[in-house]
Design an enzyme around this catalytic site. Sequence first.
Site, PDB file in Angstrom:
ATOM      1  N   HIS A  42      62.695  62.779 -21.340  1.00  0.00           N
ATOM      2  CA  HIS A  42      62.771  61.707 -20.350  1.00  0.00           C
ATOM      3  C   HIS A  42      63.290  62.241 -19.015  1.00  0.00           C
ATOM      4  CE1 HIS A  42      61.639  58.617 -23.140  1.00  0.00           C
ATOM      5  NE2 HIS A  42      62.589  58.988 -23.990  1.00  0.00           N
ATOM      6  N   HIS A  44      59.008  52.378 -23.510  1.00  0.00           N
ATOM      7  CA  HIS A  44      58.005  51.949 -24.487  1.00  0.00           C
ATOM      8  C   HIS A  44      57.204  50.744 -23.996  1.00  0.00           C
ATOM      9  CE1 HIS A  44      59.854  54.016 -28.301  1.00  0.00           C
ATOM     10  NE2 HIS A  44      59.654  54.840 -27.282  1.00  0.00           N
ATOM     11  N   HIS A  71      35.148  73.855  -1.079  1.00  0.00           N
ATOM     12  CA  HIS A  71      36.598  74.162  -1.044  1.00  0.00           C
ATOM     13  C   HIS A  71      37.401  72.887  -0.892  1.00  0.00           C
ATOM     14  CE1 HIS A  71      40.370  76.140   0.261  1.00  0.00           C
ATOM     15  NE2 HIS A  71      39.860  77.212  -0.316  1.00  0.00           N
TER      16      HIS A  71
END
Length: 424
Positions: free
Chosen positions: A250, A66, A330
């Site tokens: 996770h 977090h 490409h």
Amino acid sequence: MSGMALHTGNRVTLTLRPAPADAGYLFKRVDLPDEPTVAAHIDQVKHTERATTIGEGAVKVQTVEHVLSCLRGCGIDNALIELDANEPPIGDGSGRAFIELIQKAGKLEQEAKVHYYELREPIIVKGKDGAYIGAWPHDGFQVSCTNANHTGKFTQYLSWKEETGDFPKDLGQARTFCFYEEVQPLLEKGLIQGGSLENAIVIRGDTLLCREPLRYEDEFVRHKIFDIIGDLALFPLKLKAHITSAKPSHTLNVELAKAINKQYRNYLTQLMPIENIPVGEGAMDIKGVMKILPHRYPFLMVDRILRFEGDTKAVGQKNVSINEPYFVGHFPGHPVMPGVLQVEAMAQVASVLLLRQSENAGRLGYFMSIDKVKFRKPVMPGDSLIIEMELTKSRRKIGCARGHCLVNGEIVCEGELMFALIDA
């Protein structure tokens, strides 16, 4: 900020401090003797059950995703995170408290440049029941995620782009969540000891148990993207990639970060010369090659012959430049040498072997067959393609050869070729 940790239930104070350029994210355990520091790096991951735990030796820090997500999302590249326990406070289950800290402190532009890694080839990590997470080459950073679960309810999808998004508003307020039937098993494992309806949403059938209404209609998938960003922050550079995922976790997030880190390390080895390019007796420069082969720009795929080994083996070299005309299409933004041109390079080295024989002087070689061709790795601008070919048959007007192309000692393609020799 001070508060309770989600899984341990400990009271903890977290302090964010500046860190030097290129320091990355560092967790400092001020509660331990000598105040040891653990780098937030993918190599330091210890556990990924319901949260991401990093550590070095006996020193560990739980639930780092977090605070890392908020630092990365708010544009902070270097920070020292001090803790007086082994897990940051959970706040209200979102990144709101961390974001408020960061915004209040402000940020300082440092002298060093930001380091990016642009993904070179796709990576896919698969889990159970259709869960997966992948990364694709991209010119920015984007996450496209589907949140789904065993109940078939609350399935949500969101694609978030860093360049057009607003992390604090789009993702930073999304809270963590779990299912009611998971609560007791997690408590028995010693997890979510600090969990409550103050810091999580609990899904019970069709009902949502929480202190306040949903902050977003699709809050669950937004929190999943929030977690993905936090876990990928364990890769030390900013990413240019498009992350796609369904049912992320996770564990999957960290496995993807490890795979990206492995690809990055392989990329670094390609930037350093591993050995001197061999130039053996009888080597042939570009002028000699052009005397034998009829090919010319833009279709001459051999810069020189490094060496011959008798009449049956040759080693050639093709330096791949961004100026190659095929890179225009490409691919735009992600130049890759077409596999067919790698095969053509092998064919031209084999043709040098055939046409340098006196009886074949002045002839042309035409493909008759291409067999057992495999492409193992992409070839990019800046790569030096080493082409090793061996004649396996040379009889009258038919020639056969097998060989491979290498970049930094690793085979990128291989195959068997057959030619018809005709008079020019």
